[in-house]
Design an enzyme around this catalytic site. Sequence first.
Site, PDB file in Angstrom:
ATOM      1  N   ASP A 132      38.314  62.747   5.948  1.00 47.94           N
ATOM      2  CA  ASP A 132      39.126  61.442   5.743  1.00 47.94           C
ATOM      3  C   ASP A 132      38.311  60.553   5.137  1.00 47.94           C
ATOM      4  OD1 ASP A 132      41.054  62.673   4.505  1.00 47.94           O
ATOM      5  OD2 ASP A 132      42.928  61.411   6.134  1.00 47.94           O
ATOM      6  N   ASP A 177      53.533  65.561  12.264  1.00 46.34           N
ATOM      7  CA  ASP A 177      54.175  66.928  13.006  1.00 46.34           C
ATOM      8  C   ASP A 177      55.577  67.163  13.196  1.00 46.34           C
ATOM      9  OD1 ASP A 177      53.846  64.602  13.869  1.00 46.34           O
ATOM     10  OD2 ASP A 177      52.583  64.945  15.688  1.00 46.34           O
TER      11      ASP A 177
HETATM   12  O1  LIG Z   1      44.552  58.957   7.313  1.00 43.77           O
HETATM   13  C1  LIG Z   1      43.863  59.641   8.427  1.00 43.77           C
HETATM   14  C2  LIG Z   1      44.627  59.566   9.545  1.00 43.77           C
HETATM   15  C3  LIG Z   1      44.764  60.265  10.193  1.00 43.77           C
HETATM   16  N1  LIG Z   1      44.164  61.600  10.806  1.00 43.77           N
HETATM   17  C4  LIG Z   1      43.935  61.630  11.241  1.00 43.77           C
HETATM   18  O2  LIG Z   1      44.951  61.838  12.557  1.00 43.77           O
HETATM   19  C5  LIG Z   1      44.737  62.236  13.977  1.00 43.77           C
HETATM   20  C6  LIG Z   1      45.016  61.381  14.703  1.00 43.77           C
HETATM   21  O3  LIG Z   1      45.602  60.181  14.563  1.00 43.77           O
HETATM   22  P1  LIG Z   1      45.309  59.530  15.630  1.00 43.77           P
HETATM   23  O4  LIG Z   1      44.735  58.044  15.208  1.00 43.77           O
HETATM   24  O5  LIG Z   1      44.236  60.010  16.988  1.00 43.77           O
HETATM   25  O6  LIG Z   1      46.595  58.850  16.368  1.00 43.77           O
HETATM   26  P2  LIG Z   1      48.067  59.741  17.555  1.00 43.77           P
HETATM   27  O7  LIG Z   1      48.876  58.981  17.946  1.00 43.77           O
HETATM   28  O8  LIG Z   1      46.807  59.843  19.181  1.00 43.77           O
HETATM   29  O9  LIG Z   1      48.400  61.098  16.916  1.00 43.77           O
HETATM   30  C7  LIG Z   1      49.170  61.252  17.343  1.00 43.77           C
HETATM   31  O10 LIG Z   1      49.835  61.999  16.476  1.00 43.77           O
HETATM   32  C8  LIG Z   1      49.652  61.810  15.296  1.00 43.77           C
HETATM   33  C9  LIG Z   1      51.451  61.664  14.192  1.00 43.77           C
HETATM   34  O11 LIG Z   1      51.154  59.964  14.390  1.00 43.77           O
HETATM   35  C10 LIG Z   1      49.539  63.323  14.889  1.00 43.77           C
HETATM   36  O12 LIG Z   1      49.218  63.774  13.582  1.00 43.77           O
HETATM   37  C11 LIG Z   1      48.825  63.361  15.581  1.00 43.77           C
HETATM   38  O13 LIG Z   1      48.168  64.936  15.556  1.00 43.77           O
HETATM   39  C12 LIG Z   1      48.182  63.897  17.039  1.00 43.77           C
HETATM   40  O14 LIG Z   1      47.639  63.487  18.289  1.00 43.77           O
HETATM   41  C13 LIG Z   1      43.085  61.971  14.217  1.00 43.77           C
HETATM   42  O15 LIG Z   1      42.143  63.466  14.180  1.00 43.77           O
HETATM   43  C14 LIG Z   1      42.864  61.095  12.532  1.00 43.77           C
HETATM   44  O16 LIG Z   1      40.840  61.479  12.896  1.00 43.77           O
HETATM   45  C15 LIG Z   1      43.250  61.812   9.006  1.00 43.77           C
HETATM   46  O17 LIG Z   1      42.810  62.725   8.867  1.00 43.77           O
HETATM   47  N2  LIG Z   1      43.413  61.283   8.415  1.00 43.77           N
END
Ligand SMILES: O=c1ccn([C@@H]2O[C@H](COP(=O)(O)OP(=O)(O)O[C@H]3O[C@H](CO)[C@@H](O)[C@H](O)[C@H]3O)[C@@H](O)[C@H]2O)c(=O)[nH]1
Length: 737
Positions: free
Chosen positions: A147, A450
Amino acid sequence: MNKGEPEREDYLPLFETRTARGRRLFRLFSASIFIAICFVWVYRVTYFPAGEAKAERLAWLGLFLAELWFSFYWSLTLILRWNPVLRSTFKDRLSSRYNQEALPGVDIFVCTADPGLEPPVMVINTVLSVMAYDYPPEKLSVYLSDDGCSELTFFALLEAARFSEIWLPFCRKLKDEPRSPEAYFRTELVGDSAMTKDWLCIKKSYEDLKIRIETITKLGRIPADIRKEHKGFREWGIVLSQHDHQTILQILIDGRDANAIDIEGKVLPTLVYLSREKRPKYCHNFKAGAMNALIRVSSRISNAPIILNVDCDMYSNNPEAIKDAMCFFMDEKKGHEIAYVQYPQSFYNLSKNDLYSSSLRVIVELELLGFDANGGPSYIGTGCFHRRASLCGKKYSKEFKGEWRGPNKKIEESASFLEETGKVLASCTYEQDTDWGNEMGLKYGCPVEDIITGLSIQCRGWRSIYFNPERKAFLGVVPKTLLQYLIQHKRWAEGELQIFLSKYCPVIYGHKKIPLKLQLSYCPYFLWAVNCFATLYYVTVPSLCLVKGILLFPKMSCPWTLSFAYAMIAGCIKSLGEFICCGGTFQGWLNDQRMWMFKRTTSYFFAFSDTLARMFGFSESTFVITEKVADEEISQRYEKEVMEFGTPSVMFTILATLAQLNLFGCVLGIRNVAADDVPVKVLDQFGLQIILCCVLVMLNQPIYQGLFFRKDSGKVPSSVTYQAIVYALLACTIAMY
Ligand SMILES: O=c1ccn([C@@H]2O[C@H](COP(=O)(O)OP(=O)(O)O[C@H]3O[C@H](CO)[C@@H](O)[C@H](O)[C@H]3O)[C@@H](O)[C@H]2O)c(=O)[nH]1
Ligand SMILES: [Mn+2]
């Protein structure tokens, strides 16, 4: 087994479910706490200070309401603990029953969004680790969704494609070791001198690869000579910006291609780079949008019936994890009910006592086991194997048994033709007037895409499975600063509350679709944010009342104190016991309690207010990506478990103000005891209140450190300190008069 189907005596299941031990003790203990809580209520009702001043009555009433909320919330959390179950699989039965041919294909989706926050080297380590699954490579396809639309990430993936030719054969010689090169080479080589030469050689190649990627990442652009190496780079010629560009779809390894082999001549898994189209006018729906684009594009290219989704930091730590998941999906009796198999989120960069309590220890090791027993865990975004059909909106039916076999790769079409036709599927306009983001794929409009997606899959009749094997299947990173942590939890709490207040509220939406206990299992999470009020009340009012001399709890000599004391102490013992049973330490538990308090007074408070603001149309939903790297200094402090403040933030102002209020309350309380002619009397009257303040002060200790004693760049910024002092003094002054 359904009636009418013949009982098969000789049938051996592919997985097994056991109930966890210690349930009876837990239930008894909880019941005793509940009785104590009832006594607290009785006390609050019968001793209501009706004749006293208004301030006193209000303070008392508020406290009672806070206690009612805590009791209610606590009872909700019991639902998740009532009946935890453990799953285990029989991979040997799977392999004796199904040969390689009969195993279903798996499409693996890795999502990344920002090369700055998610370094390309980390991303490709995840990619390489999932390419190296112990599974027929012709059945695996790995898709990277970018993204961030970054040619740096693309370059890194290209390098990874090349490196996989030596990495995968090397991995076949390994046993249990992690398959992410970075993680693998962190550990020392033991034994086997025959391996040593290989080991050194591959390690050298990996280090070269890493340097190449890091140099170019630092440079921030791709040099002209490298640009020539792959046609894909040409695409960036017409990219206007990260938020304004066409779809870029490149098949880097085409698994069907006879030349796509590793150095030992074995087939390589398919590897695809996708950056979906983005235009400023369109809403991109963050990760959910990325996932849906991946679902469609992959259906064009490999169309595997099973989809694994991982975040870019979550490398595969167990090469057998796919086979484990298959034991659930392919179980002849129960497999057809299962929509997804969720693995826990585990982390490799936790500090010794998990300073920020980011491991979600009790959730992962206990609550999700109970969730599973109640009908199936929620989908938690990463480390989850989905059935493509259910993810795409299919309703559960007894007749649908899942098509595992059959060609899953379209042989006829060339890679470039697939790229051309696949691009359309990831365009901005493709989803217009379709069910994507609603009944198809991941749901839009919620920061926790999710959870809401998992819930709706369950409401379509499917079951889910939580599988938490000893050896962690995926390992990722947790944030290393307090602010990152609080922001992440704000996003989560906000998303969860948003679902609760929407038509997807589980008790309404799930009514008659999923069992009541499953509806209720979601509620403790959906109501995270609501905890802010009761907590804010409990951490401020007793301290202020101590300053003013208002009595809120029974006297120490009064028998009612027992009920309070029991509820508190037994509650702590229960939570400490759980924490230790889940593998935590005592210090870790204290950190956990502290973080609960911190996030309840800040993250949850803002989550609540922002949710309301959005409901009334004052703001739009956002997704703040969690930083996955930190600079050297911050990392060092993190290792030493020193809390990181550093940057000014309202959240810190709140924390610092509250901490000082508690300190004032505590100091004044103790002064009163000391100044009194008969200290015993004040102690008797205000004992519980003083204890409460002391506990809060103890939990706040890292904040005092950051405010007054530290000199490093991670201390509380002075602007925050001054503000907090002013606010705390103001509050005390108002309380006194
Ligand atoms: O516009 C976006 C924003 C995020 N991501 C991806 O989404 C994932 C999760 O993002 P992160 O910033 O790591 O958030 P976390 O809070 O660590 O993630 C948890 O919480 C999210 C929901 O809030 C879920 O989507 C994730 O799978 C879950 O691991 C990462 O691989 C990002 O690269 C995208 O692909 N596009
Ligand atoms: Mn993450």
